[in-house]
Enzyme design. Structure first.
Site, PDB file in Angstrom:
ATOM      1  N   LYS A 290       0.825  -1.224   0.000  1.00 26.24           N
ATOM      2  CA  LYS A 290       0.000   0.000   0.000  1.00 26.24           C
ATOM      3  C   LYS A 290       0.850   1.260   0.000  1.00 26.24           C
ATOM      4  CE  LYS A 290      -4.009  -2.338   2.007  1.00 26.24           C
ATOM      5  NZ  LYS A 290      -3.441  -3.703   2.141  1.00 26.24           N
ATOM      6  N   ARG A 291       1.837   1.297  -0.867  1.00 32.29           N
ATOM      7  CA  ARG A 291       2.742   2.431  -0.922  1.00 32.29           C
ATOM      8  C   ARG A 291       2.066   3.637  -1.551  1.00 32.29           C
ATOM      9  NH1 ARG A 291       5.026  -0.479   2.342  1.00 32.29           N
ATOM     10  NH2 ARG A 291       7.225  -1.035   2.242  1.00 32.29           N
TER      11      ARG A 291
END
Lengths: 308, 308
Positions: free
Chosen positions: A106-107
């Protein structure tokens, strides 16, 4: 190598299993037979070493049945650098077994910082060598495009959060703007990226995360986002079933890959597997739970059309 | 140890410098004198080793002048496990020099996964040992609370994205719901968390990221979020100046910590420093640029009241 979307499509058709096994190693949940004398350890290196053994054995149990695994970066990062070394080894092992690797991290960031994440993580020439990465959209379009450009340059893929499986997701995602909830606005943007990155299979290399816990919205988004692969969390432990994810597939049985983490990798500790197998047979529980989930999806969704 | 908010407050008052130096090592920007014969290397371990030397020397040049540094996780992750080993070493070195460490990783996930990130990164007993972590809010309230609980348990802090410095931030953040842009809704929620985690200084351990590139919104949010520390990116290379960040401070000169990454750590390559110093004196350019920024903020914002 080919467009990530086509690789995902081919792997799902080959296995008839739109399933991704989530690799979420939690120390306190590891099988006792694997922990041995290390149960009470606080040493991150020892824990990381056990994560490697565990993840490899999970991969051995499932790689012939499913197209992909999804390591959850958080559980490796929790152990510090020792965990990160093992994360890279787990990804490499999964790739060697022919699995696609969706790195769930979930960058999100902007410009050249976003590019740095993508360059580090995506493609066989990157240090982490993932085939696909999850990303988060709060920073907006110019935070997503650097990920997309690097992904495409490396024949890799992305799944962007759209409608997540947790109850609190509604705080932002369900706010209504111009008669549409925010998740529809994000979904429309992601569908545009999917169309720009479309492979031969008709779907794009940029996909969306859409939770199994909101079946109506999953169906609604399937219609609104015809070129977008969905990564669907929430099946199993989070309460979603095959009927809840049915709306995520099109009439050909394509369009979603459904994740199950705890429900598969720690299946040994739940029924019916806990009664059926000895503790040391935990890998058989992993394989059984995987086959059970595949059969469930084949029975209750259009993915059944992929068989035979 | 004390509440992160009070530690930040005391460090800012002690230095009269509401400045955080961003540690964004980019290989192609490292000083030639430091690169030596390694300029053309593609070996992540060699690059990571140079990042460690570079970051240590930047820290040596600034630690007597500023309260905090902010390593950008992306540039370390770009190098794979070798980069992550060095990230931990950089954090440890900064802590030994008495600096607060804000780890810029913009993490986000739900439930026990969010807790795993927070446990791994926050506090002196964690593997990464950061004092503070940046987080992203798209997943909603039940994704933020696990970070908050773990941060408080470890006397650590958080900065949640609210109004970011990039142009594309408006895509979601400026959408209007109930006569308020989304960033005001997120801001109100973060202010609530700040009030719940308030230290003796009156500010909370949960802060907000608010960009210098939107000075009007910065002032607006300062008024709307009286208990919330702001981490302010966008000064320097992104175009914001001291007058743009002035609205982030209250009448006592408190309330914001302004980040500068490239403008400080790569100051050697820009004027007036490029003409003033020999290449091997790049650390003096780092120190000069830091002092210049501190003086700029002291002159053009209420932070000048913190002096002497």
């Amino acid at each position: 190598m080919a467009n990530f979307s086509d690789r995902l499509h081919d792997a799902i058709v080959r296995t008839a299993a739109p399933v991704v096994v989530g690799l979420d190693p939690r120390f306190e949940s590891l099988p006792q037979t694997l922990l041995g004398d290390h149960r009470g350890t606080h040493d991150p290196k020892v824990k990381a070493g056990l994560y490697l053994v565990f993840c490899r054995e999970v991969i051995d149990a499932v790689y012939q049945h499913v197209p992909a695994v999804k390591p959850q970066s958080a559980f490796f990062e929790e152990l510090g650098p020792a965990g990160m070394i093992v994360l890279a080894e787990v990804i490499q092992y999964a790739r060697e077994k022919g699995l696609l690797v969706i790195l769930d991290a979930k960058r999100n960031d902007i410009g050249s910082t976003a590019t740095a994440y993508a360059k580090g993580m995506l493609g066989p020439n990157s240090p982490w060598q993932a085939d696909c990465l999850t990303i988060s959209p709060y920073l907006g379009d110019d935070s997503l495009t650097p990920f997309v450009e690097t992904a495409i340059a490396n024949e890799a893929g992305l799944f962007c959060l759209v409608k997540t499986s947790n109850p609190g997701g509604k705080m932002l995602q369900d706010l209504v703007v111009d008669d549409q909830p925010i998740y529809r606005h994000v979904g429309a943007y992601v569908e545009g990226l999917a169309q720009q990155t479309r492979g031969n299979c008709g779907f794009g290399a940029v996909g969306a995360v859409v939770g199994a816990t909101y079946p109506d919205q999953l169906s609604e988004l399937r219609t609104a986002m015809p070129s977008t692969w969905f990564l669907v969390p929430g099946y199993g432990s989070q309460g979603g079933g095959a009927k809840d994810v049915a709306g995520g597939f099109n009439e050909n049985g394509i369009g979603s890959i459904v994740n199950n983490s705890r429900g598969i990798i720690f299946a040994y500790s739940r029924e019916p597997f806990a009664s059926k197998y000895e503790p040391k047979q935990w890998q058989r529980a992993v394989e059984d739970a995987t086959l059970e989930m595949i059969a469930d999806l084949q029975e209750h969704t259009t993915a059944g059309k992929l068989k035979g």
